[in-house]
Structures are given as C-alpha cells and as structure tokens.
Design a protein around this motif. Structure first.
Motif, mmCIF file in Angstrom:
data_model
loop_
_atom_site.group_PDB
_atom_site.id
_atom_site.type_symbol
_atom_site.label_atom_id
_atom_site.label_comp_id
_atom_site.label_asym_id
_atom_site.label_seq_id
_atom_site.Cartn_x
_atom_site.Cartn_y
_atom_site.Cartn_z
ATOM 1 N N CYS A 61 0.879 -1.165 0.000
ATOM 2 C CA CYS A 61 0.000 0.000 0.000
ATOM 3 C C CYS A 61 0.922 1.223 0.000
ATOM 4 N N THR A 62 1.019 1.882 -1.119
ATOM 5 C CA THR A 62 1.949 3.011 -1.203
ATOM 6 C C THR A 62 1.209 4.338 -0.991
ATOM 7 N N PHE A 63 1.985 5.319 -0.534
ATOM 8 C CA PHE A 63 1.458 6.661 -0.294
ATOM 9 C C PHE A 63 2.347 7.694 -0.988
ATOM 10 N N GLU A 64 1.734 8.540 -1.768
ATOM 11 C CA GLU A 64 2.455 9.711 -2.257
ATOM 12 C C GLU A 64 2.500 10.724 -1.114
ATOM 13 N N LEU B 159 9.107 13.574 5.714
ATOM 14 C CA LEU B 159 7.927 13.993 4.948
ATOM 15 C C LEU B 159 8.179 15.325 4.248
ATOM 16 N N PRO B 171 6.139 7.131 -4.537
ATOM 17 C CA PRO B 171 5.248 6.641 -3.482
ATOM 18 C C PRO B 171 5.996 5.691 -2.541
ATOM 19 N N TRP B 172 5.622 5.741 -1.255
ATOM 20 C CA TRP B 172 6.311 4.947 -0.233
ATOM 21 C C TRP B 172 5.326 4.051 0.499
ATOM 22 N N THR B 173 5.786 2.862 0.877
ATOM 23 C CA THR B 173 5.014 2.056 1.818
ATOM 24 C C THR B 173 5.480 2.437 3.230
ATOM 25 N N GLN B 174 4.669 2.071 4.235
ATOM 26 C CA GLN B 174 5.072 2.390 5.617
ATOM 27 C C GLN B 174 6.295 1.575 6.038
ATOM 28 N N ASP B 175 6.465 0.376 5.467
ATOM 29 C CA ASP B 175 7.675 -0.411 5.747
ATOM 30 C C ASP B 175 8.920 0.304 5.227
ATOM 31 N N ILE B 177 9.262 3.520 4.685
ATOM 32 C CA ILE B 177 9.517 4.713 5.506
ATOM 33 C C ILE B 177 10.228 4.286 6.789
ATOM 34 N N ARG B 185 7.641 -0.601 11.286
ATOM 35 C CA ARG B 185 6.388 -0.130 10.692
ATOM 36 C C ARG B 185 5.367 0.369 11.719
ATOM 37 N N GLY B 206 -3.918 6.399 -0.355
ATOM 38 C CA GLY B 206 -2.753 6.482 -1.241
ATOM 39 C C GLY B 206 -1.990 7.789 -1.164
ATOM 40 N N ARG B 207 -2.361 8.654 -0.216
ATOM 41 C CA ARG B 207 -1.651 9.943 -0.124
ATOM 42 C C ARG B 207 -1.488 10.361 1.335
ATOM 43 N N ILE B 208 -0.312 10.914 1.636
ATOM 44 C CA ILE B 208 -0.109 11.608 2.908
ATOM 45 C C ILE B 208 -0.054 13.085 2.542
#
Lengths: 68, 222
Positions: A61-64, B159, B171-175, B177, B185, B206-208
């Motif tokens: 699950c990716t986040f921009e 961030l 795009p990043w996964t929490q793992d 990061i 995580r 899908g967005r922070i």
C-alpha cells in the motif's frame, strides 16, 4: 464510494496463507482460485492491515507524500 | 565509441565539468547495465569490482542488522554514483547492499579503470570529490537524525524532504519509511497518526497530505 488506489497484491509472491482475508476489517478481500483478490474495492478503506499482516511482503500500500 | 555512453555521461551534472578528453576516456571504459525492479545490484561485504553511476531509475542503498532489520542509508537517482569509496581503500569491500527500485540503468566502471582515471584526470577526481562531499553531508545528516531526533521528528523531516522533492521522490510504503527512519512499521504508523491528530497532515487513500509547514518544521527541528 472509495476512489482509485487499492492495495497491490503480488500473486507470484503470495503463499496463499489467507491472513490478509482474515485481517481485512471490511471483508474487501476474498481468497479466490488464483489467490487473494479485492472483490469489493468500494469497501476497502486502504487501512493497510493486509499489507501489515502479510508474512512475505506480497501486498503493498503506497502513499504519495504531497502538500495540500 | 558508444554514443549512448558518451551522451549519458555528458548529461550527468556530476560530469558536466569534464573535458572532452576525459569524457572520451570515461566512455571507453564505462559499460551499461540495466536491472529489473527489486534486483540486487551489490551485496554488502562483497569484494569491490565496479563503481556505478545511475542513468535512469533509482536505487536503495541499505544495511541489514543481524535480526534482519533494514536501515536505508540513501535513495539515489539519475546522475548519482554508488560504491565509489572502496576503490580508494586497500582491499576495499562493498560497504552496503544496493537494490534497484524501478527498472534502473547504470553506467559501470571497473575498479582498476576508475582508479586509473582518478589518478590521471584532475577534472574527474574533482567530480568524484564533489560526489564524496555530497555523500558525506548526507550521512552526517543521517547520523544526526538517528542519534538526536525522535521518530516523530525524523518522520516530520522525511515527509518535508519528500514533499519538497529534496531527494528521489516516489510513493512509499510504511515499511519503506520505517527502513529509512531506522525503526519499524508499527512505530511509523503511530507517529503518522499522532502527526495527523495534531493537524499537521491528513492520511488519504494512497496519499499523505501535508497541511502545516511551520508545524512540521518545528517537529523536525525538535
């Protein structure tokens, strides 16, 4: 209705353990013949529980990261 | 002479100041390699055979703890080099593992060719020194982060860097990061929720989405 992005499931990496199905709080994922599938995308809240529980890293699950 | 190699080298900011003669020598010894996403390019501890410069794509440079926890040291993109330090050391070994993030094309130079260029071409040595300096400053920042900042502070800084495009953005996964921040995580998830509760960001599908620059900068400096 939820839009767009969904968890990505790598079926080549998946070991069919079914933990993602059990972890999903909205029952959006089901185990079908070819592996776990998001059968109710509208129900998926992108909570990342499936990604967190997957023991082989087959779900991402990716986040921009963006400014408002 | 391979025009692709010469063009790739001349468009890299790192090599922008090289003379035609040095570019010519460099393009005669460099060779191109392309790696699929997730492919391991270098393994920590292996004997150093080549140095690399990224043409397209991106790589993750990391070390693993004995328990298997990953610490990402850097995410590098086009124009940046890696594994450039070991050739200057006697029996230098690859200091960290390197993995392609997406499909990645690099120019590789064998260690002995790289050292010969550094010994004989002052403009090439200068470019490599600049690359070393950038790596050194980045690692100094990383040590400060790991030693002096809380996870919440490290996350705020990460961030801000990502949203401002300071490094390779994607795009990043929490793992991922967590691996960047030297934590796990669950801790990243809690820190994201606490920053969201403080009104500094909003978690979307899908967005922070960052909301408060001043607040995040205050967290990052804490």
């Amino acid at each position: 209705m939820m839009a767009g992005v969904l968890p990505q499931i790598d079926l080549m990496r998946c070991i069919l353990c079914g933990r993602c199905v059990q972890a999903c709080p909205t029952q959006a994922v089901e185990m079908l013949a070819n592996g776990p599938t998001i059968v109710r995308p509208d129900a998926c809240t992108y909570c990342t529980a499936c990604e967190a529980i997957c023991p082989v890293g087959a779900i991402t699950c990716t986040f921009e990261i963006v400014w408002k | 002479m391979d025009d692709y190699l010469r063009n790739s080298l001349s468009t890299m900011p790192l090599f922008a100041g090289l003379s035609e003669a040095t570019l010519g020598r460099l393009s005669r010894v460099a060779f191109r390699r392309t790696y699929a996403p997730g492919m391991l390019i270098l393994l920590e501890g292996a004997p150093c055979e080549s140095v690399f410069f990224i043409v397209t794509g991106a790589v993750r440079v990391y070390r693993l703890s004995p328990q298997g926890r990953q610490q990402i040291l850097a995410t590098l993109g086009p124009g940046q080099g890696f594994n450039t330090a070991p050739p200057f050391l006697p029996e230098g070994r690859t200091p960290a593992s390197v993995e392609a993030i997406g499909e990645t094309t690099v120019l590789a130079i064998r260690q002995e060719d790289f050292v010969a260029l550094a010994r004989t071409c002052a403009d090439f040595s200068w470019a490599i020194l600049q690359d070393f300096a950038a790596h050194l400053l980045h690692l100094t920042d990383l040590v400060e982060d790991l030693a002096l900042r809380s996870v919440r502070g490290r996350l705020a800084r990460f961030l801000l860097e990502q949203a401002d495009g300071a490094y390779v953005t994607r795009p990043w996964t929490q793992d991922e990061i967590a691996a960047h921040l030297g934590t796990v995580r669950d801790v990243v998830g809690r820190a994201l929720r606490s920053l969201a509760d403080a009104g500094l960001l909003r978690m979307e599908r899908g967005r922070i989405v960052l909301l408060d620059r001043e607040g995040l900068e205050a967290e990052a400096g804490a």
